[in-house]
Design an enzyme around this catalytic site. Structure first.
Site, PDB file in Angstrom:
ATOM      1  N   SER A  42       0.923  -1.220  -0.026  1.00  0.00           N
ATOM      2  CA  SER A  42       0.030   0.152   0.249  1.00  0.00           C
ATOM      3  C   SER A  42       1.010   1.072   0.029  1.00  0.00           C
ATOM      4  O   SER A  42       1.430   1.494   1.012  1.00  0.00           O
ATOM      5  CB  SER A  42      -0.781   0.074   1.218  1.00  0.00           C
ATOM      6  OG  SER A  42      -1.611   1.161   1.458  1.00  0.00           O
ATOM      7  N   HIS A 154      -3.415  -5.871   2.582  1.00  0.00           N
ATOM      8  CA  HIS A 154      -2.538  -6.657   3.147  1.00  0.00           C
ATOM      9  C   HIS A 154      -3.163  -8.190   3.289  1.00  0.00           C
ATOM     10  O   HIS A 154      -2.521  -9.250   4.137  1.00  0.00           O
ATOM     11  CB  HIS A 154      -2.283  -6.075   4.559  1.00  0.00           C
ATOM     12  CG  HIS A 154      -1.251  -5.001   4.466  1.00  0.00           C
ATOM     13  ND1 HIS A 154      -0.768  -4.617   5.494  1.00  0.00           N
ATOM     14  CD2 HIS A 154      -0.717  -4.564   3.571  1.00  0.00           C
ATOM     15  CE1 HIS A 154       0.137  -3.600   5.233  1.00  0.00           C
ATOM     16  NE2 HIS A 154       0.257  -3.628   3.879  1.00  0.00           N
ATOM     17  N   GLN A 162      -7.134  -1.809   6.708  1.00  0.00           N
ATOM     18  CA  GLN A 162      -5.822  -2.467   6.467  1.00  0.00           C
ATOM     19  C   GLN A 162      -5.190  -3.172   7.841  1.00  0.00           C
ATOM     20  O   GLN A 162      -4.872  -4.220   7.836  1.00  0.00           O
ATOM     21  CB  GLN A 162      -4.734  -1.530   5.797  1.00  0.00           C
ATOM     22  CG  GLN A 162      -3.542  -2.489   5.319  1.00  0.00           C
ATOM     23  CD  GLN A 162      -2.942  -1.464   4.352  1.00  0.00           C
ATOM     24  OE1 GLN A 162      -3.246  -1.318   2.928  1.00  0.00           O
ATOM     25  NE2 GLN A 162      -1.929  -0.675   4.953  1.00  0.00           N
ATOM     26  N   GLU A 163      -5.437  -2.658   8.925  1.00  0.00           N
ATOM     27  CA  GLU A 163      -4.717  -3.163  10.090  1.00  0.00           C
ATOM     28  C   GLU A 163      -5.341  -2.685  11.355  1.00  0.00           C
ATOM     29  O   GLU A 163      -5.826  -1.323  11.454  1.00  0.00           O
ATOM     30  CB  GLU A 163      -3.067  -2.311  10.013  1.00  0.00           C
ATOM     31  CG  GLU A 163      -1.898  -2.740   8.981  1.00  0.00           C
ATOM     32  CD  GLU A 163      -0.711  -1.843   8.849  1.00  0.00           C
ATOM     33  OE1 GLU A 163      -0.304  -1.597  10.406  1.00  0.00           O
ATOM     34  OE2 GLU A 163      -0.063  -1.891   8.095  1.00  0.00           O
ATOM     35  N   GLU A 204       1.979  -8.936   7.280  1.00  0.00           N
ATOM     36  CA  GLU A 204       2.723  -8.549   8.425  1.00  0.00           C
ATOM     37  C   GLU A 204       2.359  -9.489   9.752  1.00  0.00           C
ATOM     38  O   GLU A 204       2.629  -8.956  10.936  1.00  0.00           O
ATOM     39  CB  GLU A 204       2.321  -7.055   8.624  1.00  0.00           C
ATOM     40  CG  GLU A 204       2.661  -6.298   7.601  1.00  0.00           C
ATOM     41  CD  GLU A 204       2.282  -4.618   7.637  1.00  0.00           C
ATOM     42  OE1 GLU A 204       1.736  -4.563   8.605  1.00  0.00           O
ATOM     43  OE2 GLU A 204       2.686  -4.060   6.643  1.00  0.00           O
ATOM     44  N   ASP A 241      -5.043   1.319  11.167  1.00  0.00           N
ATOM     45  CA  ASP A 241      -4.299   1.871  10.051  1.00  0.00           C
ATOM     46  C   ASP A 241      -5.585   1.507   8.978  1.00  0.00           C
ATOM     47  O   ASP A 241      -5.649   0.472   8.200  1.00  0.00           O
ATOM     48  CB  ASP A 241      -3.138   1.298   9.483  1.00  0.00           C
ATOM     49  CG  ASP A 241      -2.646   1.770   8.080  1.00  0.00           C
ATOM     50  OD1 ASP A 241      -3.304   2.495   7.296  1.00  0.00           O
ATOM     51  OD2 ASP A 241      -1.590   1.116   7.383  1.00  0.00           O
ATOM     52  N   GLU A 285      -4.704   5.839  11.622  1.00  0.00           N
ATOM     53  CA  GLU A 285      -3.737   6.130  10.619  1.00  0.00           C
ATOM     54  C   GLU A 285      -4.340   6.375   9.195  1.00  0.00           C
ATOM     55  O   GLU A 285      -5.320   5.260   8.823  1.00  0.00           O
ATOM     56  CB  GLU A 285      -2.586   5.194  10.411  1.00  0.00           C
ATOM     57  CG  GLU A 285      -1.402   5.368   9.164  1.00  0.00           C
ATOM     58  CD  GLU A 285      -0.361   4.224   9.105  1.00  0.00           C
ATOM     59  OE1 GLU A 285      -0.163   3.727   8.207  1.00  0.00           O
ATOM     60  OE2 GLU A 285      -0.304   3.571  10.289  1.00  0.00           O
ATOM     61  N   ASP A 312       0.467   8.974   6.614  1.00  0.00           N
ATOM     62  CA  ASP A 312       1.287   8.052   6.059  1.00  0.00           C
ATOM     63  C   ASP A 312       1.301   8.349   4.545  1.00  0.00           C
ATOM     64  O   ASP A 312       2.092   8.918   3.906  1.00  0.00           O
ATOM     65  CB  ASP A 312       0.880   6.627   6.371  1.00  0.00           C
ATOM     66  CG  ASP A 312       1.890   5.533   5.523  1.00  0.00           C
ATOM     67  OD1 ASP A 312       2.864   5.974   5.001  1.00  0.00           O
ATOM     68  OD2 ASP A 312       1.454   4.346   5.213  1.00  0.00           O
ATOM     69  N   LYS A 337       8.685   6.158   7.088  1.00  0.00           N
ATOM     70  CA  LYS A 337       9.156   4.998   6.410  1.00  0.00           C
ATOM     71  C   LYS A 337      10.426   5.383   5.465  1.00  0.00           C
ATOM     72  O   LYS A 337      10.204   6.286   4.332  1.00  0.00           O
ATOM     73  CB  LYS A 337       8.118   4.425   5.455  1.00  0.00           C
ATOM     74  CG  LYS A 337       6.963   3.963   6.085  1.00  0.00           C
ATOM     75  CD  LYS A 337       5.796   3.509   5.246  1.00  0.00           C
ATOM     76  CE  LYS A 337       4.708   2.787   5.863  1.00  0.00           C
ATOM     77  NZ  LYS A 337       3.474   2.521   4.905  1.00  0.00           N
ATOM     78  N   HIS A 365       7.751  -0.068   9.283  1.00  0.00           N
ATOM     79  CA  HIS A 365       8.365  -1.244   8.396  1.00  0.00           C
ATOM     80  C   HIS A 365       7.631  -0.852   7.148  1.00  0.00           C
ATOM     81  O   HIS A 365       6.757  -0.152   6.989  1.00  0.00           O
ATOM     82  CB  HIS A 365       8.029  -2.494   9.024  1.00  0.00           C
ATOM     83  CG  HIS A 365       6.807  -3.023   9.298  1.00  0.00           C
ATOM     84  ND1 HIS A 365       6.222  -4.202   9.501  1.00  0.00           N
ATOM     85  CD2 HIS A 365       5.535  -2.148   9.380  1.00  0.00           C
ATOM     86  CE1 HIS A 365       4.877  -4.231   9.760  1.00  0.00           C
ATOM     87  NE2 HIS A 365       4.638  -2.882   9.714  1.00  0.00           N
ATOM     88  N   ARG A 366       7.750  -2.038   6.297  1.00  0.00           N
ATOM     89  CA  ARG A 366       6.889  -2.105   5.065  1.00  0.00           C
ATOM     90  C   ARG A 366       6.240  -3.616   4.982  1.00  0.00           C
ATOM     91  O   ARG A 366       6.697  -4.458   5.683  1.00  0.00           O
ATOM     92  CB  ARG A 366       7.545  -1.873   3.814  1.00  0.00           C
ATOM     93  CG  ARG A 366       8.342  -0.499   3.587  1.00  0.00           C
ATOM     94  CD  ARG A 366       7.353   0.759   3.922  1.00  0.00           C
ATOM     95  NE  ARG A 366       6.108   0.838   2.983  1.00  0.00           N
ATOM     96  CZ  ARG A 366       5.970   1.800   2.097  1.00  0.00           C
ATOM     97  NH1 ARG A 366       6.898   2.524   1.860  1.00  0.00           N
ATOM     98  NH2 ARG A 366       4.641   1.851   1.500  1.00  0.00           N
ATOM     99  N   SER A 367       5.337  -3.582   4.191  1.00  0.00           N
ATOM    100  CA  SER A 367       4.783  -5.140   3.975  1.00  0.00           C
ATOM    101  C   SER A 367       5.828  -6.095   3.589  1.00  0.00           C
ATOM    102  O   SER A 367       5.641  -7.237   4.044  1.00  0.00           O
ATOM    103  CB  SER A 367       3.347  -5.210   3.390  1.00  0.00           C
ATOM    104  OG  SER A 367       3.642  -4.622   2.180  1.00  0.00           O
ATOM    105  N   LYS A 388       5.972   0.475  14.443  1.00  0.00           N
ATOM    106  CA  LYS A 388       5.152  -0.340  13.864  1.00  0.00           C
ATOM    107  C   LYS A 388       5.885  -0.997  12.928  1.00  0.00           C
ATOM    108  O   LYS A 388       6.305  -0.906  11.874  1.00  0.00           O
ATOM    109  CB  LYS A 388       3.981   0.603  13.261  1.00  0.00           C
ATOM    110  CG  LYS A 388       3.116  -0.015  12.199  1.00  0.00           C
ATOM    111  CD  LYS A 388       2.341   0.780  11.361  1.00  0.00           C
ATOM    112  CE  LYS A 388       1.379   0.338  10.194  1.00  0.00           C
ATOM    113  NZ  LYS A 388       0.675   1.246   9.555  1.00  0.00           N
TER     114      LYS A 388
END
Length: 424
Positions: A42, A154, A162-163, A204, A241, A285, A312, A337, A365-367, A388
């Site tokens: 994303s 994700h 998403q999260e 993740e 998120d 987020e 983000d 990021k 981080h990133r996925s 995160k």
């Protein structure tokens, strides 16, 4: 004088099995620093460019062109220079690229070299990376945001957001916060399994069950918190998120397909307001699209004095865009990021700008990740206070948490902010 003696690049694989860059910098004293660049699923439209080969290899995702840029132009520019002037190293790569988003050399190439140089310099001085980047003031262990239920891009399920993350805020130290988080994760798995939900995990490390609404994951997580013996709102808080840029249309309407609803910006803000009044949510987020600045203004006016509102896709770790947000009083926190911007120095600039203006910072981080734990040291170095980096599953996520556990042991009097992060 110690100088950069060699720079190398290698195409390696990330946690999704896609190619990425491993850069290595060797100094004249024999010290070596290496770094692996992550990749997002994303992504914000204004992120720095991740250069891919777009040929027949790896479905077009190879990074041999970016590696070649390291072996030629970047090598020729940086070899012979001091590794201890990070700003100069990064500025030279920015100048060499000549674009405003590394579209020529690739931000994956420049970031790999930038991180590897910092590591090599730290190794040469025989000090930890967090101490090299942050000096004596690097003392804060970040409060983790653990993504334990995945949705959106994700995961292949019916959840739009998403999260869904837990934040262990009510603990005295990082290690106790991680213990509680790991226990909650295991209880969550049992609850899902007993309810006949699938317990496969997303990119993740979070579970990806098919649920009826975007509210149901919160309810299940709070049930796991209770069964683990912890207090919601006091010891464990919830963070979301939403990644709303992923489900907004050209007309600015947000489509919650999992719930069969379409909402305007105002209606979505009202939905968030109901959620935070009902549940111990302390952070949202990307609550609105990266292009919906008017919606963000409304969101900040309504909820900015109540919870953390994180940009983000909105800010993409870019100081120029962040300054615009600060000027317009939009959001109150930024996700950090490094690969969104392309160098260590530019990342530091964004963090320091946010901190000067009382915006919270969350290292992320990133996925698509790797075993590289650079961001763990980076979070401590810049005292971001939050990190995160996934759930308590998947080794590429645990590498960051385990590194933080090691740092906690090294520091004599580490600070863990926890609930004080959200006192207003």
């Amino acid at each position: 004088m110690i100088f950069i003696d060699n720079i190398e690049a290698q195409e390696v694989l990330d946690s999704r099995g896609n190619p990425t860059i491993k850069a290595s910098v060797t100094l004249s004293d024999g010290s070596i620093g290496s770094a692996i660049v992550p990749s997002g699923a994303s992504t914000g439209k204004r992120e720095a460019l991740e250069l891919r080969d777009n040929d027949s290899r790896f479905l077009g995702k190879g990074v041999l062109k970016a590696c070649e840029n390291i072996h030629t132009e970047i090598y020729e520019t940086l070899v012979g220079l001091s590794p201890f002037d990070q700003n100069k190293i990064d500025s030279l790569m920015i100048e060499l690229d000549g674009s405003d988003n590394f579209s020529r050399l690739g931000a994956n190439a420049t970031l790999g070299v930038s991180m590897a140089t910092a590591r090599a310099a730290a190794n040469s001085l025989r000090i930890p990376l967090y101490r090299y980047l942050g000096g004596a003031s690097a003392l804060t262990l970040p409060t983790p945001m653990l993504n334990i239920i995945n949705g959106g891009s994700h995961a292949d399920n019916t959840v739009d957001f998403q999260e869904y993350m837990i934040m262990p805020v009510g603990f005295e130290c990082f290690s106790e916060a991680m213990r509680a988080s790991a226990e909650i994760y295991q209880h969550l798995k049992k609850i899902l399994k007993d309810s006949k939900h699938i317990t496969s995990i997303g990119d993740e490390g979070g579970f990806a069950p098919n649920l009826k609404t975007n509210e149901e994951p919160i309810q299940i997580i709070l049930e796991a918190v209770k069964k683990a013996g912890y207090k919601e709102g006091e010891q464990i808080a919830i963070a979301l998120d939403v990644a709303s840029s992923e489900f907004v249309n050209d007309k600015g309407i947000y489509s919650l397909k999992g719930e069969g609803r379409e909402l305007s910006s105002q209606e979505l803000v009202e939905y968030y307001e109901k959620l935070i009044n009902k549940y111990p949510i302390v952070s949202i987020e990307d609550g609105l699209s990266e292009d919906d600045w008017e919606g963000w203004k409304l969101l900040t006016e309504k909820l900015g004095d109540k919870i953390q509102l994180v940009g983000d896709d909105l800010f993409v770790t870019n100081s120029k865009i962040l300054q615009e947000g600060i000027d317009k009083k939009i959001a109150n926190a930024i996700l950090i990021k490094p690969n969104q911007i392309g160098t260590v120095s530019q990342t530091i600039q964004a963090i320091q700008l946010a901190q000067r203006n009382n915006y919270k910072c969350i290292m992320s981080h990133r996925s698509g990740e790797s075993e590289d734990s650079f961001i763990a040291d980076f979070a401590v170095a810049l005292n971001t206070g939050e990190i995160k980096t996934g759930s308590t599953a998947r080794s590429e996520r645990m590498a960051k948490y385990n590194r933080l556990l090691s740092i906690e042991k090294e520091l004599h009097n580490p600070i863990y902010l926890g609930s004080s992060l959200f006192k207003r």
